[in-house]
Enzyme design. Structure first.
Site, PDB file in Angstrom:
ATOM      1  N   ASP A  38      49.858  21.043  35.880  1.00  0.00           N
ATOM      2  CA  ASP A  38      50.120  22.479  35.797  1.00  0.00           C
ATOM      3  C   ASP A  38      50.979  22.767  34.567  1.00  0.00           C
ATOM      4  OD1 ASP A  38      48.763  22.929  38.135  1.00  0.00           O
ATOM      5  OD2 ASP A  38      50.565  22.944  39.386  1.00  0.00           O
ATOM      6  N   TYR A  66      55.506  11.579  41.913  1.00  0.00           N
ATOM      7  CA  TYR A  66      56.067  12.842  41.457  1.00  0.00           C
ATOM      8  C   TYR A  66      57.508  12.994  41.939  1.00  0.00           C
ATOM      9  CZ  TYR A  66      51.174  14.243  40.732  1.00  0.00           C
ATOM     10  OH  TYR A  66      49.869  14.325  40.327  1.00  0.00           O
ATOM     11  N   ASP A  80      54.445  28.311  43.833  1.00  0.00           N
ATOM     12  CA  ASP A  80      55.554  27.827  43.012  1.00  0.00           C
ATOM     13  C   ASP A  80      56.325  29.012  42.430  1.00  0.00           C
ATOM     14  OD1 ASP A  80      54.255  28.701  40.612  1.00  0.00           O
ATOM     15  OD2 ASP A  80      53.120  26.839  40.545  1.00  0.00           O
ATOM     16  N   ARG A 172      52.320  21.233  45.286  1.00  0.00           N
ATOM     17  CA  ARG A 172      52.629  22.619  45.649  1.00  0.00           C
ATOM     18  C   ARG A 172      52.199  22.912  47.083  1.00  0.00           C
ATOM     19  NH1 ARG A 172      49.331  26.108  42.335  1.00  0.00           N
ATOM     20  NH2 ARG A 172      48.171  24.258  41.726  1.00  0.00           N
TER      21      ARG A 172
END
Length: 302
Positions: A38, A66, A80, A172
């Site tokens: 992203d 992550y 987000d 997300r």
């Protein structure tokens, strides 16, 4: 240049935008990347230069890692902090409760992909529909979380977690699902990919270092050779006669080769150690899947 660059993507730029910057710096036209990030996300974005682009599909892509931050009590349309706030809710969850619910995501589960994603439906990217205010039904997909841990509890109901997961997992959506389980909703506030496709953030190059390395003529030395990036596959050395057959795309008899796996991909090397191709053991044959075509006078050794 040929090889894989362990590039560290900065925030506020798309993955394709990052490639455009690398093309401008290096002048290389044939560049590809592995796994889209992203725009708000930072971290590992493996980039293939030259003939390495042909081998992207063979890179290990199952496990990714992550580091993500999120805030409880806020829900947005993008899941987000870049999106439009849809709802705010009262938060009563404690850090202990957050940690406990996180553990429920370990292993296999199902996840509905977010509308703001690059997935296609009927040839249209979901994010393109989302930008038009269109939301469509998405089928849940199986995901797998190998590791998940709460790293830190921060002020204003904000938390930081580490996630080790398989391909196809949206962090997300994971955070949004966590918020729903806690009864207050949640939005992701930051995301860093620390490991992907066999590359780690510990030795990745940010844009400034790429520019410096290219200006000093040392960028090619920072690229990971194709055969090294594919080191998860066993290697087999063939004879000179077999090497010629490989370079012509011909299959080899498995009976004439030693140390072959029962099935799967293998790296094929010439007698001098030059990387020739990726082959696949199928039945009694070793069939060529992708040739590493090398111009004359270039040494492709691993």
């Amino acid at each position: 240049m040929t090889g894989f660059l362990n590039f560290y993507k900065p925030a506020d730029v798309t993955s394709f935008g990052a490639l455009a910057r690398l093309r401008k710096i290096t002048g290389e036209k044939k560049i590809g990347h592995c796994g889209t990030l992203d725009p708000m996300a930072t971290g590992v974005l493996p980039v293939a230069f030259g003939r390495a682009a042909k081998f992207i599909e063979f890179l290990p892509d199952q496990t990714k890692e992550y580091i993500a931050s999120f805030r409880l009590g806020v829900c947005t349309d993008t899941l987000d902090s870049t999106g439009r706030v849809l709802q705010t809710r009262r938060v009563t969850a404690t850090a202990a409760e957050v940690r406990g619910v996180l553990m429920a995501f370990l292993g296999e589960s199902e996840q509905v992909p977010p509308m703001y994603s690059a997935l296609s439906q009927n040839g249209v990217r979901l994010y393109e529909l989302a930008r038009q205010g269109i939301e469509i039904e998405r089928q849940a997909r199986k995901i797998y979380i190998d590791e998940i841990e709460l790293l830190e509890a921060l002020p204003e109901d904000t938390y930081c977690i580490r996630v080790g997961c398989r391909k196809g997992t949206y962090i997300r959506s994971l955070i949004a699902d966590l918020g729903e389980k806690l009864g207050c909703g949640a939005m992701m506030t930051a995301l860093e990919r620390t490991a992907s496709n066999g590359f780690s953030a510990k030795n990745s190059l940010p844009l400034a270092e790429v520019e410096q390395a290219f200006s000093t003529g040392s960028l090619a030395d920072r690229l990971v050779p194709v055969c090294q990036a594919l080191a998860q596959y066993p290697g087999v050395t063939v004879t000179s006669a077999q090497a010629k057959r490989v370079q012509n795309g011909g299959s080899l008899s498995a009976d004439r080769l030693s140390a072959l796996p029962q099935t799967g991909y293998v790296r094929i090397f010439a007698p001098d150690g030059s990387f020739l191709a990726i082959g696949e053991k199928t039945g009694s044959e070793l069939r060529m899947k992708k040739l590493y075509a090398v111009p004359e006078k270039e040494e492709p050794g691993c």
